[in-house]
Design an enzyme around this catalytic site. Structure first.
Site, mmCIF file in Angstrom:
data_model
loop_
_atom_site.group_PDB
_atom_site.id
_atom_site.type_symbol
_atom_site.label_atom_id
_atom_site.label_comp_id
_atom_site.label_asym_id
_atom_site.label_seq_id
_atom_site.Cartn_x
_atom_site.Cartn_y
_atom_site.Cartn_z
ATOM 1 N N ASP A 1 -36.647 17.530 -96.829
ATOM 2 C CA ASP A 1 -36.108 17.183 -98.318
ATOM 3 C C ASP A 1 -36.538 15.272 -98.040
ATOM 4 O O ASP A 1 -35.898 14.466 -98.673
ATOM 5 C CB ASP A 1 -34.588 16.867 -98.286
ATOM 6 N N GLY B 1 -23.909 5.958 -103.856
ATOM 7 C CA GLY B 1 -24.664 6.985 -104.261
ATOM 8 C C GLY B 1 -23.733 8.125 -105.130
ATOM 9 O O GLY B 1 -22.829 8.490 -104.553
#
Length: 699
Positions: free
Chosen positions: A534, A420
């Site tokens: 988040d 990622g």
């Protein structure tokens, strides 16, 4: 207080750490037990709640005020002081989890008893609800999901409950929206020597039942997995599957024969054939005869969205009352205090035995004094919890700063492939050059990351310990010339957004599994005094192509409860509306778990539809949000706006609670448990399986 530090490869033997910490805590608490001539010095004693070989439990009210409590009394002539202190200390250390019965401060001793106070469960224990019939499927799922989270919480601290059974599950409301595991008298550090139960006990696993004195086995979490499997059966069938997990018990012999026959017969023996295949697979995992391959309790979360075959529970004669436990516990109902005495005269004439009292109607979930509803103001207790979390993180950061490995990443690890990339760093799949072990390595460049910022994210991940829906941190931090890095478990199937089909979403069972696991992860974070802040598909990693297991990652924005926060950029769909207005204090809004509940509601909508419900939670700026606010305020589900047309009234009710614009009225993340196993999406437009890698409107 933690019984052991979060998992760290350099901390030594975790079993020894847990046992040592518990012993030290017991020794410290021994000097703080308050001696009193009579319990009536501090409590109004109301009635007996129950009794057994352990002692008695009384309903009482503190004389200085406050809610009713359950007083557990252990006779001094048959219970060692260290045994009492250990149960009290374990209870205090794990009371932050809602699935474990809260033990209150202030242990007492009278001339005849040791006493500890616990929160009062108005509906008694689970066995009392199973006298004639099993629970509806939704309630069974609620119970086992909460207990799975509680057991995982214990196991993450190096503890094993070792006594999971219906008698020890306390119920707070008739529909089991909250249950809590109590009676920690047998709870021990993992690895403690454990002998066979003193008598036939249906919830004891076969490896313990086979022991003969003086043989022992090291206590393992698999004991609790077995207990949870037996309890699941009890909750569904209102009876135990066997009297003891040994031959020649006919119930156990039939089950064990079916489990060990190869190839395994397609049709299980009665009454196991009453469970649908997903529930049967779960039971087979929890009740695996081999403790080494028994699945952990939190595996339950992967099955909550499936049909368990319990839609029409029938009455079954006898119920759990027909099976005796090893200690002969009995329910006393409303028995008067004349049946129990410390040897003093009753000086509470205003509380006659058996007289109905207001303590029987304990109010649950009341809004605390001093909490601002519209502004999400914090109570003193909420603020204290956040401050404790902040102090613990500061201590951990100071320690971690001294133990960073000084080396270049390439010297220690072989780069395999990227996993990622984000604005603040990247995640790589790596292997240890000497041992070959595979890790995920998150690398943050020094050019955009301070040492304190790195240590904070690193330590938050460590502080969360072990949870099956949270990416595990390995406690290894590396400082290189131009970057900071830390290691976590590798999750190889990408993030959740790759699985969400545009304008369709996920299959309903997958959506419910994801929602249940994420709610459990957030509840775990909140129990530590933290707010995640988040939640979005990019921060949810998928463990398998079928999207059966997911894990929460990236704790860079996680903050202690009460941290003051100001919105510095434009809001996004996941931003809670209380952050969009003027803050209550010049420094900002004190954050609390309601922010995560809002984000979970938005994410759940995305999973069910494949698009966002709005762009910004601002009535004046976003017509979709304005339509939602008007619709919710109307209280008329049938008048749903266009984006909500494919959802069911069940999903409406769930999302209305999570997406309430008023933070003090917003449902907690745990409310998802009440809606699992029920339809969330209308049949038309049901999602099809989507190949991994396709991204859509959510991106």
């Amino acid at each position: 207080m933690e019984l052991r530090d979060p998992e760290n490869q350099e901390d030594g033997d975790p079993e020894e750490d847990t046992a040592t910490a518990l012993q030290r805590l017991v020794e410290l608490t021994a000097t703080r037990v308050t001696p009193v001539r009579s319990l009536r010095v501090q409590y109004h004693l109301i009635r007996k709640l129950g009794s057994g070989s352990y002692g008695h439990v009384l309903l009482a009210r503190p004389r200085q005020g406050g809610p009713a409590v359950a007083l557990k009394l252990l006779p001094r002539d048959s219970v060692l002081r260290t045994t009492f202190l250990r149960e009290f200390c374990v209870g205090r250390c794990v009371s932050s989890h809602p699935g474990l019965l809260q033990t209150l401060a202030g242990p007492l001793e009278t001339p005849r008893h040791f006493a500890l106070a616990q929160e009062y469960a108005p509906c008694g224990d689970l066995s009392g609800m199973l006298q004639e019939r099993g629970l509806p499927e939704l309630q069974v799922k609620r119970v086992v999901a909460q207990l799975a989270g509680a057991l995982d919480f214990l196991h993450g601290r190096g503890l094993v409950h070792a006594d999971v059974k219906p008698d020890n599950v306390l119920v707070f409301d008739p529909v089991c929206s909250r249950v809590a595991l109590g009676d920690l008298g047998l709870t021990r550090p993992e690895g403690s020597p454990t002998s066979a139960p003193p008598g036939p006990l249906p919830s004891a696993p076969p490896e313990l039942c086979l022991l003969l004195p003086p043989d022992t086995l090291p206590l393992r979490p698999a004991v609790d997995s077995w207990g949870l499997g037996v309890l699941l059966f009890c909750a569904a069938m209102a009876c135990f599957p066997w009297g003891v997990a040994l031959a020649p018990d006919p119930g156990f012999e039939a089950f064990a024969g079916w489990m060990t026959t190869r190839p395994q017969p397609l049709q299980p023996p009665p009454p196991w054939d009453q469970f649908a295949p997903p529930a049967l697979a779960l039971l087979q995992g929890l009740l695996d005869l081999d403790q080494e391959t028994r699945i952990p309790p939190l595996a339950v979360l992967g099955f909550l969205g499936d049909d368990w075959g319990l839609k029409e529970n029938k009455e079954r004669p006898g119920g759990l009352g027909s099976v005796s436990s090893e200690d002969g516990e009995e329910e006393e109902g409303g028995a008067s205090l004349e049946e129990w005495s410390e040897g003093e005269e009753n000086d509470d004439n205003d509380e006659m035995p058996g007289k109905p009292s207001e303590e029987k109607r304990v109010e649950m979930g009341a809004v605390e004094n001093g909490a601002g509803e519209d502004l999400g103001g914090l109570t003193a207790e909420e603020l204290r919890q956040g401050q404790e979390a902040a102090l613990a993180l500061e201590d951990m950061m100071a320690l971690s700063a001294q133990t960073l490995v000084q080396a270049e990443v390439d010297e220690l690890y072989q780069h395999v492939r990227p996993l990622g990339q984000g604005r603040f760093g990247r995640v790589l799949l790596v292997t240890h050059r000497q041992k070959g072990t595979t890790f995920a390595l998150k690398q943050l460049p020094k050019a955009s990351t301070t040492l304190r910022g790195f240590l904070y994210e690193f330590c938050v991940g460590l502080s969360l310990g072990s949870h099956s829906a949270i990416v595990a941190a390995y406690g290894i931090g590396v400082e290189s010339v131009d970057s900071y890095s830390f290691l976590t478990e590798p999750v190889l199937h990408g993030d959740l957004i790759a699985f969400i089909q545009p304008k369709v979403g996920l299959l309903q069972p997958a959506a419910q599994r994801c929602a249940a696991q994420l709610a459990s992860a957030l509840e775990h974070i909140h129990s530590r005094g933290l707010v995640y802040r988040d939640l979005k598909p990019e921060n949810v990693l998928v463990c398998d192509p079928a999207c059966r297991w997911v894990k929460l990652t990236d704790f860079g924005h996680t903050r202690p409860r009460g941290t003051l926060l100001r919105l510095v950029g434009p809001p996004i769909p996941y931003t809670a509306p209380e952050l969009c207005g003027p803050p209550p204090l010049p420094e900002g809004l004190p954050i609390q778990p309601a922010l995560d509940a809002w984000a979970l509601g938005v994410l759940l909508f995305c999973l069910l539809t494949g698009y966002f419900p709005w762009d910004q939670p601002l009535v004046e700026a976003d017509p979709f949000y304005e339509d939602y606010v008007i619709w919710q305020a109307s209280g008329q589900p049938q008048a749903r706006p266009q984006p909500w047309l494919g959802l069911t009234p069940v999903a409406d009710a769930l999302l209305w609670g999570l997406l309430d614009p008023h933070p003090r009225r917003r449902s907690p993340v745990s409310s998802i448990r009440d809606y699992l196993g029920r339809p969330w999406r209308q049949r038309e437009g049901e999602a099809e399986e989507v190949p991994q890698g396709e991204k859509g409107d959510l991106e």
